[in-house]
Scaffold this active site. Structure first.
Site, PDB file in Angstrom:
ATOM      1  CG  ASP A 163      33.926  58.205  63.354  1.00 13.86           C
ATOM      2  OD1 ASP A 163      34.739  57.262  63.330  1.00 13.86           O
ATOM      3  OD2 ASP A 163      34.018  59.206  62.622  1.00 13.86           O
ATOM      4  CG  ASP A 201      39.933  59.788  63.202  1.00 16.85           C
ATOM      5  OD1 ASP A 201      40.836  60.143  63.972  1.00 16.85           O
ATOM      6  OD2 ASP A 201      39.938  58.700  62.593  1.00 16.85           O
ATOM      7  NE  ARG A 256      40.724  63.012  47.083  1.00 14.41           N
ATOM      8  CZ  ARG A 256      40.589  62.116  48.048  1.00 14.41           C
ATOM      9  NH1 ARG A 256      40.202  60.893  47.785  1.00 14.41           N
ATOM     10  NH2 ARG A 256      40.843  62.442  49.304  1.00 14.41           N
ATOM     11  CG  ASP A 285      44.028  58.155  48.375  1.00 14.39           C
ATOM     12  OD1 ASP A 285      43.237  58.555  49.252  1.00 14.39           O
ATOM     13  OD2 ASP A 285      43.688  57.893  47.210  1.00 14.39           O
ATOM     14  CB  SER A 313      41.786  55.103  63.217  1.00 19.33           C
ATOM     15  OG  SER A 313      41.535  56.412  62.746  1.00 19.33           O
ATOM     16  CG  ASP A 352      33.370  63.235  61.242  1.00 15.07           C
ATOM     17  OD1 ASP A 352      33.960  63.755  60.284  1.00 15.07           O
ATOM     18  OD2 ASP A 352      33.611  62.076  61.627  1.00 15.07           O
TER      19      ASP A 352
END
Length: 421
Positions: free
Chosen positions: A42, A44, A192, A196, A241, A338
């Site tokens: 991954d 990030d 939230r 977003d 991403s 992660d």
């Protein structure tokens, strides 16, 4: 340990260097690295490690400012990020606005309302059994990613402000202001939605790219790691991403950090690069696999059905497509991420991939174990003493041992451990 197994250049006769806590690797089953034919990463919080608390502070400020822009009181602009308060894994009770720290069974360990921490008797008022149903996802939201740290603190700030401000009347499930009612659930949804917004509009990414040195750790050992792995296995990158952000991040980590004469294009470190993966959907049915035009960053129309071309970047797809393009089976892949749900559990259960979870919080936990090991030993001895007292008792025994002093000592030592952790 896996880290030692990777370093094939180290002679067994050389003295081994003791690794710091942040460099240690732990396993819960045997893993033969020579059987791994493919390593996946991954991006990030895995290859790209964000600096703390600088990155969380940025996210907090963007969230806070967004909430003010949609109508929240300007007074919340006075709040600044405190890295000592939030931690990954907390649970928000959207009914009562409380932040909970619970164990794996749902037993409540710590409970706060804003920045006020409840005593045990206060917790019983909200949760009579000091227990919650973690699978009640309509009410309880688990903050299980490092990206959640900033929104955790924002939510605590909102609860703290409305509780303290005399203009608002506190009721069990929210606040009254004249004819208006703001529930804790609505506040949570606003936070939230704001999160977003800063992700979907690219606001957070744009600010990060503008000052990568401030927000991202550049570790020269990353180049060494990927170079060595590529000598013995295939490597792929699978990130949620987009391409623009991925390229900026990878150039910073793998090109600008290279030593003179060793610089090479970042894409050459990987056999396969997939952006916009939309994990955990990526590990199920996935999405349409499309090719990325690396000159413009735009996606080419149509579904990509060809063979793998090195240096090509793809968008979407699925874990099955990764296996097909790289000609490897699930058991041959070790994937590093992660996110325990989006990266680890799904890839393991649905695809049979071997998994490697990055847990930066373990560093602090290990320091606590090291600093307080005498306390833990004492608690262990007290536990054994309790066991010895009850060892020969059964349902017909009339004698009762006085364990009050032992319980008092155990409770006091548990409180010390919780204070430091």
């Amino acid at each position: 340990m896996m880290g030692d197994a990777m370093d094939v250049s180290v002679s067994s006769e050389e003295p081994r260097r003791k690794r710091g806590f942040e460099q240690r690797i732990f396993v819960n089953r045997s893993l033969t690295l020579e059987n791994i034919k493919c390593f996946g990463f991954d991006m990030d919080y895995t290859l790209a490690v964000y600096k703390s608390p600088e990155y969380e502070s940025l996210g907090f400020e963007l969230l806070r400012d967004r909430l003010v822009s949609i109508g929240y009181p300007h007074e919340i602009l006075r709040y600044t990020y405190d890295p000592s308060f939030p931690t990954r894994g907390l649970v928000i009770d959207t009914t009562y606005g409380n932040l909970l720290k619970v164990d794996s069974n749902g037993n409540i360990l710590v409970c706060s309302h804003g920045f006020y921490f409840f005593q045990s008797q206060d917790i019983h008022k909200y949760y009579p059994n000091k227990f919650i149903q973690r699978d009640d996802t309509d009410r309880f939201y688990i903050l299980n990613t490092l990206f959640n740290l900033s929104e955790t603190y924002v939510y605590a700030c909102l609860v703290d402000f409305f509780t303290r401000c005399s203009r608002y009347k506190t009721v069990q499930k929210g606040y009254h202001y004249g004819d208006l009612f703001m529930s804790y659930r609505n506040m949570f949804q606003d936070v939230r939605d704001a999160m977003d917004y800063i992700h979907n509009t690219g606001t957070l990414k744009e600010r990060t790219i503008k000052n990568l040195e401030k927000y991202v750790v550049r570790d020269p050992n990353l180049i060494v790691l990927l170079t060595r792995l590529k000598q013995v296995a295939k490597i792929f990158l699978a990130t949620n991403s987009d391409y623009k952000y991925t390229e900026a991040m990878m150039k910073y980590l793998l090109e600008s950090g290279a030593k003179p004469g060793q610089k090479k294009p970042w894409r050459s470190f990987f056999d396969l690069i997939v952006v916009d993966t939309r994990k955990p959907l990526f590990f199920a049915e996935g999405t349409v696999l499309r090719q990325v035009d690396t000159d413009t960053g735009k996606l080419r129309i149509g579904t990509y059905t060809g063979d793998l071309h090195h240096g090509t970047v793809y968008s979407g797809g699925s874990s099955d497509i990764v296996s097909d393009l790289l000609h490897v089976k699930g058991k041959d892949i070790l994937y590093v991420g992660d996110h325990i749900f989006g990266d680890i559990l799904k890839s393991k259960k649905r695809q049979g991939w071997k998994t490697f979870l990055v847990v930066p919080e373990l560093t602090k936990e290990l320091h606590v174990w090291e600093e307080k090991k005498n306390l833990f030993e004492e608690m262990k001895c007290l536990d054994l003493l309790l066991a010895e007292l009850y060892k020969h008792l059964d349902s017909g025994s009339q004698e009762h041992s006085d364990i009050t002093s032992i319980q008092t000592r155990m409770k006091g030592e548990e409180e010390v451990v919780f204070d430091v952790s």
